[in-house]
Each structure stands twice: as C-alpha cells, then as structure tokens.
Design a protein around this motif. Structure first.
Motif, PDB file in Angstrom:
ATOM      1  N   GLY A 176     154.965  78.556  13.998  1.00  0.00           N
ATOM      2  CA  GLY A 176     154.642  77.516  15.116  1.00  0.00           C
ATOM      3  C   GLY A 176     156.041  76.968  15.557  1.00  0.00           C
ATOM      4  N   ALA A 177     156.009  75.884  16.175  1.00  0.00           N
ATOM      5  CA  ALA A 177     157.138  75.220  17.016  1.00  0.00           C
ATOM      6  C   ALA A 177     158.193  75.011  15.824  1.00  0.00           C
ATOM      7  CB  ALA A 177     156.943  74.364  17.829  1.00  0.00           C
ATOM      8  N   LEU A 178     159.423  74.652  16.574  1.00  0.00           N
ATOM      9  CA  LEU A 178     160.685  74.458  15.577  1.00  0.00           C
ATOM     10  C   LEU A 178     160.484  73.082  14.742  1.00  0.00           C
ATOM     11  CD1 LEU A 178     163.487  75.616  17.725  1.00  0.00           C
ATOM     12  CD2 LEU A 178     163.261  76.251  15.455  1.00  0.00           C
ATOM     13  N   GLY A 179     159.758  72.101  15.214  1.00  0.00           N
ATOM     14  CA  GLY A 179     159.688  71.092  14.423  1.00  0.00           C
ATOM     15  C   GLY A 179     158.560  70.818  13.582  1.00  0.00           C
ATOM     16  N   GLU A 180     157.521  72.161  13.171  1.00  0.00           N
ATOM     17  CA  GLU A 180     156.320  72.072  12.623  1.00  0.00           C
ATOM     18  C   GLU A 180     156.512  72.591  11.073  1.00  0.00           C
ATOM     19  OE1 GLU A 180     153.793  73.750  14.951  1.00  0.00           O
ATOM     20  OE2 GLU A 180     154.036  72.484  16.726  1.00  0.00           O
ATOM     21  N   TYR A 181     157.563  73.002  10.594  1.00  0.00           N
ATOM     22  CA  TYR A 181     157.735  73.557   9.398  1.00  0.00           C
ATOM     23  C   TYR A 181     157.641  72.679   8.074  1.00  0.00           C
ATOM     24  CZ  TYR A 181     159.701  76.591  12.994  1.00  0.00           C
ATOM     25  OH  TYR A 181     159.798  77.645  14.031  1.00  0.00           O
ATOM     26  N   SER A 182     157.664  71.673   8.239  1.00  0.00           N
ATOM     27  CA  SER A 182     157.404  70.884   6.951  1.00  0.00           C
ATOM     28  C   SER A 182     156.619  69.513   7.133  1.00  0.00           C
ATOM     29  CB  SER A 182     158.995  70.341   6.457  1.00  0.00           C
ATOM     30  OG  SER A 182     158.304  69.593   5.163  1.00  0.00           O
ATOM     31  N   GLY A 219     131.423  68.713  14.615  1.00  0.00           N
ATOM     32  CA  GLY A 219     131.205  69.621  13.652  1.00  0.00           C
ATOM     33  C   GLY A 219     132.027  70.989  13.807  1.00  0.00           C
ATOM     34  N   ASP A 220     131.288  71.913  13.148  1.00  0.00           N
ATOM     35  CA  ASP A 220     131.542  73.289  13.147  1.00  0.00           C
ATOM     36  C   ASP A 220     131.231  74.092  14.631  1.00  0.00           C
ATOM     37  OD1 ASP A 220     131.424  73.426   9.564  1.00  0.00           O
ATOM     38  OD2 ASP A 220     133.246  72.844  11.002  1.00  0.00           O
ATOM     39  N   THR A 221     130.648  73.683  15.443  1.00  0.00           N
ATOM     40  CA  THR A 221     129.847  74.114  16.483  1.00  0.00           C
ATOM     41  C   THR A 221     130.730  74.929  17.253  1.00  0.00           C
ATOM     42  OG1 THR A 221     130.328  72.221  17.912  1.00  0.00           O
ATOM     43  CG2 THR A 221     128.149  72.501  16.787  1.00  0.00           C
ATOM     44  N   VAL A 222     132.409  74.803  17.417  1.00  0.00           N
ATOM     45  CA  VAL A 222     133.327  75.391  18.002  1.00  0.00           C
ATOM     46  C   VAL A 222     134.478  75.638  17.097  1.00  0.00           C
ATOM     47  CG1 VAL A 222     132.683  74.814  20.436  1.00  0.00           C
ATOM     48  CG2 VAL A 222     134.128  73.251  19.068  1.00  0.00           C
ATOM     49  N   ASN A 223     135.159  76.539  17.281  1.00  0.00           N
ATOM     50  CA  ASN A 223     136.273  77.059  16.797  1.00  0.00           C
ATOM     51  C   ASN A 223     137.550  76.038  17.217  1.00  0.00           C
ATOM     52  OD1 ASN A 223     136.120  78.477  14.620  1.00  0.00           O
ATOM     53  ND2 ASN A 223     135.703  80.536  15.813  1.00  0.00           N
ATOM     54  N   LEU A 224     137.770  75.064  16.622  1.00  0.00           N
ATOM     55  CA  LEU A 224     138.993  74.483  17.085  1.00  0.00           C
ATOM     56  C   LEU A 224     140.320  74.943  16.765  1.00  0.00           C
ATOM     57  CD1 LEU A 224     137.512  70.691  16.424  1.00  0.00           C
ATOM     58  CD2 LEU A 224     137.571  71.872  18.527  1.00  0.00           C
ATOM     59  N   GLU A 225     141.202  74.990  17.918  1.00  0.00           N
ATOM     60  CA  GLU A 225     142.338  75.713  17.599  1.00  0.00           C
ATOM     61  C   GLU A 225     143.642  74.958  17.658  1.00  0.00           C
ATOM     62  OE1 GLU A 225     144.284  79.485  19.110  1.00  0.00           O
ATOM     63  OE2 GLU A 225     142.277  79.969  19.145  1.00  0.00           O
ATOM     64  N   TYR A 226     144.166  74.102  16.755  1.00  0.00           N
ATOM     65  CA  TYR A 226     145.206  73.391  16.673  1.00  0.00           C
ATOM     66  C   TYR A 226     146.183  73.397  15.564  1.00  0.00           C
ATOM     67  CZ  TYR A 226     142.725  70.303  13.942  1.00  0.00           C
ATOM     68  OH  TYR A 226     142.056  69.689  12.757  1.00  0.00           O
ATOM     69  N   SER A 227     147.368  72.840  15.689  1.00  0.00           N
ATOM     70  CA  SER A 227     148.386  73.009  14.664  1.00  0.00           C
ATOM     71  C   SER A 227     148.485  71.496  13.925  1.00  0.00           C
ATOM     72  CB  SER A 227     149.979  73.557  15.219  1.00  0.00           C
ATOM     73  OG  SER A 227     150.761  72.767  14.432  1.00  0.00           O
ATOM     74  N   PHE A 228     148.035  71.240  12.684  1.00  0.00           N
ATOM     75  CA  PHE A 228     148.068  70.241  12.314  1.00  0.00           C
ATOM     76  C   PHE A 228     149.497  69.508  12.126  1.00  0.00           C
ATOM     77  CE2 PHE A 228     148.250  67.202   8.209  1.00  0.00           C
ATOM     78  CZ  PHE A 228     147.568  66.394   8.867  1.00  0.00           C
ATOM     79  N   ALA A 229     150.629  70.455  11.805  1.00  0.00           N
ATOM     80  CA  ALA A 229     151.728  69.926  11.601  1.00  0.00           C
ATOM     81  C   ALA A 229     152.397  69.473  13.076  1.00  0.00           C
ATOM     82  CB  ALA A 229     152.774  70.901  11.215  1.00  0.00           C
ATOM     83  N   GLY A 230     152.098  70.206  14.293  1.00  0.00           N
ATOM     84  CA  GLY A 230     152.521  69.783  15.347  1.00  0.00           C
ATOM     85  C   GLY A 230     151.756  68.639  15.828  1.00  0.00           C
ATOM     86  N   LEU A 231     150.636  68.468  15.537  1.00  0.00           N
ATOM     87  CA  LEU A 231     149.751  67.111  15.861  1.00  0.00           C
ATOM     88  C   LEU A 231     150.494  65.971  15.194  1.00  0.00           C
ATOM     89  CD1 LEU A 231     146.982  66.124  17.228  1.00  0.00           C
ATOM     90  CD2 LEU A 231     145.924  66.259  14.943  1.00  0.00           C
ATOM     91  N   LEU A 232     150.649  66.022  13.900  1.00  0.00           N
ATOM     92  CA  LEU A 232     151.488  65.290  13.192  1.00  0.00           C
ATOM     93  C   LEU A 232     152.660  64.686  13.944  1.00  0.00           C
ATOM     94  CD1 LEU A 232     150.614  63.641  10.804  1.00  0.00           C
ATOM     95  CD2 LEU A 232     151.847  65.299   9.342  1.00  0.00           C
ATOM     96  N   PHE A 233     153.379  65.903  14.017  1.00  0.00           N
ATOM     97  CA  PHE A 233     154.868  65.706  14.626  1.00  0.00           C
ATOM     98  C   PHE A 233     154.838  65.029  16.228  1.00  0.00           C
ATOM     99  CE2 PHE A 233     158.397  66.908  17.516  1.00  0.00           C
ATOM    100  CZ  PHE A 233     159.677  66.340  16.863  1.00  0.00           C
ATOM    101  N   GLY A 234     154.002  65.343  16.782  1.00  0.00           N
ATOM    102  CA  GLY A 234     153.780  64.531  18.192  1.00  0.00           C
ATOM    103  C   GLY A 234     153.172  63.248  18.031  1.00  0.00           C
ATOM    104  N   THR A 235     152.275  62.977  17.047  1.00  0.00           N
ATOM    105  CA  THR A 235     152.051  61.483  16.662  1.00  0.00           C
ATOM    106  C   THR A 235     152.976  60.789  16.320  1.00  0.00           C
ATOM    107  OG1 THR A 235     149.704  62.780  16.092  1.00  0.00           O
ATOM    108  CG2 THR A 235     150.265  60.341  15.449  1.00  0.00           C
ATOM    109  N   ILE A 236     153.737  61.162  15.291  1.00  0.00           N
ATOM    110  CA  ILE A 236     154.837  60.257  14.866  1.00  0.00           C
ATOM    111  C   ILE A 236     155.893  59.884  15.599  1.00  0.00           C
ATOM    112  CG2 ILE A 236     156.501  60.092  12.650  1.00  0.00           C
ATOM    113  CD1 ILE A 236     154.313  61.202  10.972  1.00  0.00           C
TER     114      ILE A 236
END
Lengths: 362, 417
Positions: A176-182, A219-236
């Motif tokens: 993923g992106a450079l800030g998402e490795y940990s 729920g699982d009706t769609v395949n959601l595509e996102y990066s959890f680490a990326g989401l966390l980085f942007g959030t914080i």
C-alpha cells in the motif's frame, strides 16, 4: 500596558504542537524506510524540501515573513502527503504535489491556520488530477519487487498460524501507500498525540465507529475494498488536522461521524484509493459551519433545541448532497473541473480585499 | 477549566508574618463606581482607625487610616491617593467592639458599612449592600475559600490560622441572611485544611459544611463556584441573591470578624508575596495602603522592569503596576514578581484549546476574529457579554492570539454601539 494573564501554559506553543506531530510521524517514516529504503527516503526528502522552499518563498514574498517554515507545518504537510502515495511515484510528481499543497492548500488562504482544507490532501488531489495516467496506473502499486524488507514473522513461538500472521501484519506489512506499513506505529503515534492533547478521541472514535457500524449494517452484500491501515492513518493524522476540523467537542463528534459515513458511502459506491481523501475534504468544507452550529451553550443561556436540530438536519442533507455529487463527478472523470474552480476561488479570494486582512491572527 | 502549576505549595503552609509599619501609606480614592471623598483637611493629623474618606451615594464606602500621622492628597499617574506619613506614635482612636449578641440585622449591616468592608476578592463590591437581602429566601451562603489564582495562598494561610471569631462571624452572617445552608468551599489540593477546620467548628457548635472542589482554574470564580456548591447555573450579570445565593470571600469574613469582635475597621489584610523573581516569599499581614516600594525594600530587592514585572493580585486576573508607588488595596491578595512573557504570536490554528478551557462555555477565538473586523453582531452572536475575563483562554493559547485585548475592545465596541 500588558494585559492579563501574566503566565502561560508551559511547553504549549504552536511550534511545540507541530513538533509533537512530527515526532508521532517519525516512526511511520522509519517503517517506510525499512520497507522501501532509499526509494522512500528520496520521496520524503523531495517532498519536505519542496514544501519548505515553497513555504519560504511564497510566505516571504506575499506576507513578508521569511520565518514561516520554522512553524513546522510545511514539514508535516510534506510528510503526510508522501505517506498517502505509492513508493513508486515519480519524484517530480511528489515535488509538484508538495508545492501545490503549500501554495494552494495553505498560503493563498492566508497562511498557517487559515486554510479551510487539509493542505496535504489538497496536494494529493492536485497530483491525482494533473497526473492521472501516472497515479491511476495499476503498475504504480506493483511494488513487490522493490521491497527491501519483506513481511516478518514476529511471533515465532506461537502456534496458531492465521493469528500469528495477522498479528505480524499489524506490526509490519509493506503493502500500500508509504504511511501504511505499520498499523501498530500509526496507533502509537495516535496515542502519543492524544496523551499530549494534540488530538482528542472525538474524531477518530466517531469516524471509525460509524464506518464500522455502517459496514456491519450493510453486511456482506458487497465487496468493500479499502485499506484498514490507510483508513487508520487518515483518521489519526488527517481528519484531526486542527485548522480544517471543528474547534469544539460536540462539533468534532458530528464531524468524525460524518467522515465515517461519507467514507463508507464512497467505498460502497466503488471509489478506490481516494475515498478517505474525498470524505475528509468534503467535511473540511463544512468544518467552520459545523463549529458554529455545534457551538456550546453559553453559561446560563437556554438552548433552542428545535432550531439546532433543524440546522443539523439541513447540514447533513447538504453534506450527503455534496457526497453524491462527488461520486457522480468521480465516475465521470470530471473532478478536474472542481480543481479548476478551486484554483480560481483561492486565487480570486487572495486577490480580493481579503489580503488586507492577512495581518489578523484569525 | 484546567490545572495550572505554580509556586503555591512554597508559600501556603508558611505562617502569616508581620512587617514593621511602613513610613507612609497610600490609600487609593478610586472607590467602587465613583471616587471617594476625603472627610479630613489636607495636612491634618489623623489617628489610627479614624474615618478619612467616603463615597457619598448609596454605595457608601468608607476608608480608614491604618496608621497615625499627617494626611495629604497626592496624585500618581492621574490617580488620587490619600498619603498618610507615619508619625510612628501608633495614636489610635478607642475601638469598642459592639455587643454582637444584642445587634439586630440593621445594626450588623451598619457595623459592616462603618468598618468600610468591601469584598476582598478584588471586585470591591460593598459588603453591606450585598448582605442587604431583605426578605429574599437564601438557600446557600457560600464562603469562597477556593483561591484558584495560581501562586496566591493568602486565603489558605488565613484558614490555616483561623481563630474562633472567624467562625462566629459566619454564624452571625448566616442568621442575618437567614440562609438555609452555609458552605465553605475549598480546593481539593488543600484537603488537609478540611479536618482541621471541621474540628474547630464542631467545638464551637456551629453548622458549616466544608466542601472540597476541583483544583481547576477558575474554580473560585463566583458563577462556577455557585454551580459546584448549589448546583445553580446563574447567568452573568444577575444578582446572585435573586437566585437565593450569597457568596463571600473568606478574607471578607475575616475583615467583618475584626469589625464585630475587635471593633477594628478594614485596615489590614493578608497578602501573598511570591513569584519566580521574588527573593522573599510568604504570607504577610499588611496595612491597606502599604506601598510596593516599601515591600521591595523589606524584601531587599529592587524593581528591575527589564527583568521582571510586578503584579497586584493573581497572575491570571491581576494587574501590573506602572510605578512602585502603587499600593495594597482592600482587594489585593498578592504581590507577584514574575518574569516577562516571551510572546511569539502565530495565526490562530483552530486548536480549540480556548473553547475547551472556557468556564463560561464560550468560543474565545471568535472574539479575536470579530473584534478585528469590528463586527458587533458577530461578537454578540458568540455571547461576548457572558465572558468573565478570567484569562484561561489566553493562558492556554499556543499562538498567543491577543484574546484578552480582543475581548476588552469587543466589549467596548458593544458598549459604544
């Protein structure tokens, strides 16, 4: 004559705040160095140099203040910007993004604190719109062969294989992106900023909470595509940016919740990579209105609940309207026009009588 | 609301010390809302405790000589003072304390008025007017022992060395107000006082509840104090007695105790001398009118304006002196020698710290915005009138945005509209 108070909170200057953010980002930079070595360092170096030089030149020429880079914000903007892109991004694209972030994201608004949008995300969208063929190519995310240090097994003793892999990937996962490795270091940075009171729990908790609840409800009706680490980085680090987020606690709660909801809608609609960037920028635009609508009830005043609810409802409708407009424009590859309008707006705003108010601190 | 570190611990347990009487005193004729008028001729000899000036309207504030000597009207920086040059004869008028048990309500108010008692917290409101609640029901008589200004420990020292007269006075005022409840509020950081005072009060068989409050600034601010003790949220600008609450500073009670049980008018008070630049720190019983120049001499140091500033009152709401002939007034709880602040102004970064700490739940950053733009509607929309000028916002602002000056100019703008 001096006015009261005659004492100040210790170690609490704007520079100290910015230094704390940089301190929180350094471990994340080290993780990116572990993963991609000089590739990561070159991009970080390019972005920081360009941002500082742009800040120095334009603040110097336009505001007559040649010490602006010392406030530390251009370094933060450059680091945040770099952490949202692929390690394979060409250096000139990063340089362009960093310069645009500082000039169009901060300086033309009047400098430090007066920007309505997060400068790093503004720079990111400038890059994405001006170099769509470079940043949109799938090859840019084919980073596997450039990895210096592959994913490690940090729990050699443990028996359960999937749990082991999962825990190890939270500590270090070079994709993923450079800030998402940990994920671990991102959370650590967030905790540090919370302890130092540079961010509060309101925005991250509400953002992640609403996003998670929306995922569960749909729920699982769609395949959601996102990066959890990326989401966390942007959030914080992005959603909590002080100038572009509301300045009171109830406003922050609403703001965080709405970013969570808008992010979910964007992910659900199939917007890739830019979902969090769009949702934060959309809410940035509403931030000052949110601050005012959620202004705390002054001591001894009675609260007009009906009027307030009405305002909140209208605000929510407006935010959702803008969200669907963004999805439409995104699907039709028309967001470049939004960028043109944005550039026109900030330039005209600067050229208007607004620039006579530059000396005001707010 | 927030905790503020200071040197309070260094002075709070120190015993109250006395200084030799000053060679002269300077008594400000500023008064409350209107200047005081001398009732003696310039150049006249005055006795200690003699009435020397008063205001002539219904505020009816009185000023008494703290020492004996020759009185003259003098002027410093356009402000009028009565200067009494000490003859060191300590020639006092005879003070006969009233028979407290036989006083009716009007008599008590008269004793308080004639002793020149005003609130010792700084605002200087005449106490006999505050206590004249006629038939209004008073649920709470609150004694403010929450000395929330950093550095100051004068009230602590007073409570720590309280004499029985202090608590008997509380009882007298409680009867005067017909208050249902008497609560002495102190900060948690001084909890050691609670037991000590409770023991003393129990022996006198007086009913005073001692309540511990948080250590946050500004806990001792009247409206926040009332909320914490009585649970009532009273808007700024209204008379608290109309909401059934009367608040008095513990220092004011001490001044009334002197008037009731010793027959002595308000001519001395406890003052904390402190600050990083002060060579001597502690709590001192000083004559009202003691000049700062004399204090500095006693402390063995000079005022170096380039090195430090001298503040009368607390560091959050006090005021800096312009010349060393300023003096202790009835509302001065401290003399602080503080280093100058190194201000490094940046733009507002919308951190929201000011809104977080505002005890009145306001958004101070908006005052800076609207005051700069002369926008009176904006100032009113954000309820500038509710601001109590406690300084918490400016204390915490990382960008040193001129919040207090915006608030003051903003209030002026609204006034002149």
């Amino acid at each position: 004559m001096n006015l009261h108070p005659f004492i100040k909170a210790p170690r609490n200057t704007t520079q100290a705040i910015m230094l704390d953010v940089i301190v929180a980002l350094i471990p994340i930079a080290m993780a990116s160095y572990l993963a991609y070595g000089t590739l990561a360092l070159t991009l970080l170096g390019t972005a920081i140099t360009t941002a500082v030089v742009t800040d120095l030149l334009f603040s110097g020429i336009l505001f007559g203040n040649w010490k602006t880079p010392l406030d530390g914000t251009s370094v933060i903007t450059a680091m945040l910007l770099t952490f949202t892109i692929s390690p394979l991004t060409p250096w000139f694209v990063v340089a362009f993004g960093a310069a645009a972030a500082i000039l169009f994201g901060k300086i033309l608004w009047g400098g430090l604190g007066k920007n309505r949008f997060n400068p790093a995300l503004v720079g990111r969208e400038f890059m994405a719109s001006v170099f769509p063929s470079i940043l949109g190519a799938s090859s840019i995310w084919a980073t596997t062969s450039f990895i210096n240090l592959p994913a490690q097994d940090f729990f050699t003793g443990a028996a359960n294989e999937p749990v082991k892999t999962y825990l190890s990937s939270l500590l270090y996962n070079p994709s993923g992106a450079l800030g998402e490795y940990s994920t671990f270091l991102i959370v650590l940075g967030g905790l540090y900023l919370t302890l130092r009171k540079r961010i509060s729990w309101h925005i991250p908790t509400m953002l992640l909470g609403v996003f998670a609840i929306s995922c569960v409800v749909i729920g699982d009706t769609v395949n959601l595509e996102y990066s959890f680490a990326g989401l966390l980085f942007g959030t914080i680090f992005m959603a909590t940016d002080m100038p572009s987020s509301p300045n009171n606690a109830p406003g922050k709660i609403y703001y965080g919740a709405m970013i969570g909801l808008v992010t979910f809608i964007l992910v659900w609609s199939g917007v890739k990579f830019s979902y969090l960037s769009y949702s934060i920028l959309i809410l940035n635009g509403f931030s000052s209105i949110i601050s005012e609508v959620f202004k705390p009830n002054p001591w001894g005043e009675t609260n007009n609940r009906l009027q307030k609810s009405e305002k909140i409802a209208l605000l929510t409708i407006a935010i959702l309207g803008v969200t669907f407009a963004v999805i439409y424009l995104h699907e039709n590859h028309a967001l470049i026009y939004v960028l043109v309008v944005y550039i026109l707006y900030v330039v005209l705003k600067y050229a208007s009588d607004f620039r006579h108010k530059l000396k005001y601190p707010i | 609301m927030m905790a503020i570190p200071s040197l309070k611990k260094e002075t709070k347990t120190q015993e109250i010390k006395r200084l030799p009487d000053p060679p002269y005193v300077l008594l400000s004729l500023l008064g409350y809302q209107e200047p005081l008028k001398p009732v003696i001729a310039s150049g006249a000899h005055v006795q200690k405790y003699q009435l020397i000036a008063q205001s002539e309207t219904h505020w009816s504030i009185k000023l008494h000589a703290p020492i004996s000597g020759i009185a003259n009207v003098v002027e410093y920086n356009g402000q009028r003072y009565l200067k009494i040059t000490n003859d060191f004869k300590n020639d006092s008028i005879v003070c006969t304390p009233p028979k407290v048990a036989s006083l009716n309500n009007q008599d008590i108010l008269k004793v308080i008025r004639d002793a020149g008692i005003v609130g010792s917290g700084g605002a200087g409101f005449p106490t006999h007017i505050k206590y004249d609640v006629s038939d209004r029901p008073i649920t709470h008589f609150i004694i403010n022992g929450a000395e929330c200004e950093p550095y100051l420990s004068a009230d602590y020292a007073l409570m720590n060395q309280a004499e029985n007269h202090l608590w008997k006075t509380v009882q007298v005022i409680q009867k005067l107000l017909q208050a249902d409840q008497v609560v002495l509020a102190i900060e948690k950081q001084h909890r050691e006082l609670k037991k000590k005072m409770e023991h003393q009060i129990a022996q006198l068989n007086i009913n005073i509840k001692i309540q511990l409050l948080g250590n946050d600034y500004p806990q001792g601010s009247e409206l926040q104090l009332i909320k914490a003790v009585a649970g009532k949220i009273i808007p700024k600008g209204s008379i608290t007695a109309h909401h059934g609450v009367v608040v008095s500073n513990i220092g004011t009670i001490a001044a009334i105790a002197n008037a009731l049980y010793l027959g002595i008018p308000y001519t001395e008070r406890i003052v904390t001398i402190s600050g990083e630049k002060a060579r001597t720190k502690g709590n001192f019983l000083l004559k009202i009118g003691t000049p700062i120049s004399y204090l500095l001499k006693q402390m063995g140091q000079d005022w170096l304006p380039s090195d430090h500033q001298i503040i009368l009152g607390g560091p959050m709401m006090g005021s800096p002196i312009a010349h060393s002939e300023e003096s202790i007034s009835k509302g001065t709880g401290g003399v602080l020698l503080l280093k100058h602040l190194y201000q490094k102004t940046f733009n507002c970064i919308q951190c929201g710290y000011c809104a977080d700490v505002c005890p009145q739940k306001l958004m101070p950053m908006e005052f800076a915005r609207h005051a700069a733009n002369d926008n009176i509607d904006g100032l009113q929309h954000f309820n500038l009138k509710s601001c109590i000028e406690c300084g918490a916002c400016a204390y915490v602002c990382p960008s040193d945005v001129p919040l207090i000056s915006s608030i003051l100019t903003g209030k002026q703008l609204i006034k002149t509209k």
